[in-house]
Design an enzyme around this catalytic site. Structure first.
Site, PDB file in Angstrom:
ATOM      1  N   LYS A  96     113.702 -92.108-126.254  1.00 54.64           N
ATOM      2  CA  LYS A  96     114.731 -91.320-126.717  1.00 54.64           C
ATOM      3  C   LYS A  96     115.822 -91.540-125.708  1.00 54.64           C
ATOM      4  O   LYS A  96     115.842 -90.774-124.473  1.00 54.64           O
ATOM      5  CB  LYS A  96     114.809 -89.861-126.937  1.00 54.64           C
ATOM      6  CG  LYS A  96     115.798 -89.424-127.567  1.00 54.64           C
ATOM      7  CD  LYS A  96     115.526 -88.049-128.411  1.00 54.64           C
ATOM      8  CE  LYS A  96     115.717 -86.793-127.809  1.00 54.64           C
ATOM      9  NZ  LYS A  96     117.152 -86.446-127.604  1.00 54.64           N
ATOM     10  N   GLY A 157     122.180 -77.824-128.435  1.00 53.55           N
ATOM     11  CA  GLY A 157     121.904 -76.475-128.365  1.00 53.55           C
ATOM     12  C   GLY A 157     122.838 -75.673-128.973  1.00 53.55           C
ATOM     13  O   GLY A 157     123.081 -74.324-128.719  1.00 53.55           O
ATOM     14  N   ALA A 184     120.042 -82.890-132.445  1.00 53.82           N
ATOM     15  CA  ALA A 184     120.898 -82.121-131.729  1.00 53.82           C
ATOM     16  C   ALA A 184     121.752 -81.124-132.600  1.00 53.82           C
ATOM     17  O   ALA A 184     122.247 -81.816-133.651  1.00 53.82           O
ATOM     18  CB  ALA A 184     121.696 -82.823-130.801  1.00 53.82           C
ATOM     19  N   GLY A 185     122.023 -79.812-132.355  1.00 59.62           N
ATOM     20  CA  GLY A 185     122.987 -79.169-132.921  1.00 59.62           C
ATOM     21  C   GLY A 185     122.666 -78.438-134.203  1.00 59.62           C
ATOM     22  O   GLY A 185     123.403 -77.361-134.512  1.00 59.62           O
ATOM     23  N   ASN A 206     115.139 -78.340-131.521  1.00 58.01           N
ATOM     24  CA  ASN A 206     114.294 -77.880-130.311  1.00 58.01           C
ATOM     25  C   ASN A 206     114.942 -76.396-129.981  1.00 58.01           C
ATOM     26  O   ASN A 206     114.172 -75.417-130.318  1.00 58.01           O
ATOM     27  CB  ASN A 206     114.892 -78.510-128.949  1.00 58.01           C
ATOM     28  CG  ASN A 206     113.944 -78.328-127.706  1.00 58.01           C
ATOM     29  OD1 ASN A 206     113.697 -78.898-126.723  1.00 58.01           O
ATOM     30  ND2 ASN A 206     113.425 -76.878-127.580  1.00 58.01           N
ATOM     31  N   THR A 207     116.203 -76.310-129.904  1.00 64.87           N
ATOM     32  CA  THR A 207     116.631 -75.046-129.254  1.00 64.87           C
ATOM     33  C   THR A 207     116.585 -73.773-130.505  1.00 64.87           C
ATOM     34  O   THR A 207     116.300 -72.773-130.192  1.00 64.87           O
ATOM     35  CB  THR A 207     118.195 -74.946-128.687  1.00 64.87           C
ATOM     36  OG1 THR A 207     118.164 -75.790-127.886  1.00 64.87           O
ATOM     37  CG2 THR A 207     118.524 -73.627-128.371  1.00 64.87           C
TER      38      THR A 207
END
Lengths: 257, 65
Positions: A96, A157, A184-185, A206-207
């Site tokens: 990635k 994040g 992301a996001g 993830n976050t």
């Protein structure tokens, strides 16, 4: 099934492995997400602590595929060197590719990204570039040899969901055959469902999971959302319209005429 | 000999990378190495010589998003 390079994936939810309260909760979250692919990274290892060795044992026990990232790299040289180091440690050609261009938004340096992608694809890597929704950049990445793209939903994040719906829809429409994974996001499962409803092939989260009050429950919620979004896409959503259209048939309505 | 290991100065007796890694405590660990910003594959560690002032990076698997 989702074809990614030579691999067929059943799960359309990929999970990051950072920022969980504990390794045990990470492991439970991966299982609850029914994820087949998790992202991992490389960091400096302290000889005394051996933290990396324990983490690697945990991931291998989970039996999932790993997608190593080049997070934190700000130059082509750093990203390419990190990719080589990751290929040796993790034993996979997948990478990635992140080349960060700006520290407040962590948005990709798309110029460096294309350079690094060209170099890594030529060396046999299977590159997953973390990019924006820009069509021209996407075209360059595909020309460089990338066979999958990872456009951002919003800054890493931030939990804001799909920030630029118009741009993301245009990307999907312009490259109907290219696997597109929103990276992301995303903040809540409805963002993931929306991505799949719009025709994106998968999401990486993830976050939103790791920092939830209950990461395991949130991982399960994302899994359900991704399945619902994909099913809805397959079912063919209706087009939005500006005015009402009665859902109850008007023929035979009482008290009329 | 002084080398910069993951950003901290360390003393090593051995100039050969494999031995230096053992000396620094990385003997049986899964790590990847770079010297002065250049990747050194596992197969080339034994023939790689370190010099005073070299920058050695020793990286291992870690959580990532």
């Amino acid at each position: 099934m989702l074809p990614i390079y030579q691999t067929q994936l059943r799960s359309r939810l990929m999970l990051g492995t950072a920022r969980y309260p504990s390794p045990a909760i990470l492991a439970e979250a991966v299982r609850a997400a029914r994820a087949e692919v998790v992202t991992v990274s490389l960091r400096r290892e302290s000889a005394g602590e051996r933290a990396g060795q324990a983490f690697w044992s945990l991931i291998r026990e989970l039996g999932v595929r790993v997608l190593p990232n080049t997070a934190g790299c700000h130059s082509v040289k750093e990203a390419v060197t990190t990719a080589h180091m990751a290929r040796e440690v993790f034993g996979t050609p997948w990478i990635k590719l992140e080349v960060i261009g700006e520290d407040d938004t962590l948005q990709p340096d798309v110029f460096g990204l294309v350079d690094a992608a060209r170099s890594l694809c030529a060396e046999g890597f299977e590159v997953f570039p973390y990019t924006t929704e820009d069509l021209v950049v996407a075209e360059r990445l595909l020309s460089a040899g990338c066979r999958v793209l990872m456009p951002w939903g919003a800054p890493i994040g931030s939990g804001r969901g799909l920030n630029n719906l118009f741009g993301l829809k245009a990307l999907r429409a312009h490259f109907p055959e290219v696997p597109l994974i929103i990276d992301a996001g995303l903040g809540v499962p409805s963002h993931a469902a929306q991505a799949l409803e719009l025709g994106f092939d998968a999401v990486l989260v993830n976050t939103a999971v790791a920092q939830a009050r209950d990461p395991v429950q949130m991982a399960g919620a994302f899994a359900q959302a991704v399945e619902a979004g994909f099913a809805a896409r397959q079912a063919g959503p209706i087009e939005p319209r500006d005015l009402a259209a009665p859902s109850t048939p008007l023929i035979g309505t009482a008290f009329r005429g | 000999m002084k080398i910069l290991v993951n950003g901290a100065w360390r003393d090593t007796r051995s100039a050969e990378l494999t031995r230096a890694l053992e000396e620094l405590g990385y003997g049986s660990t899964v790590v990847s190495t770079a010297v002065n910003g250049e990747f050194v594959p596992l197969a080339q560690r034994a023939e790689t010589r370190l010099a005073d002032g070299d920058r050695l990076e020793v990286l291992a698997p870690m959580q990532g998003g």
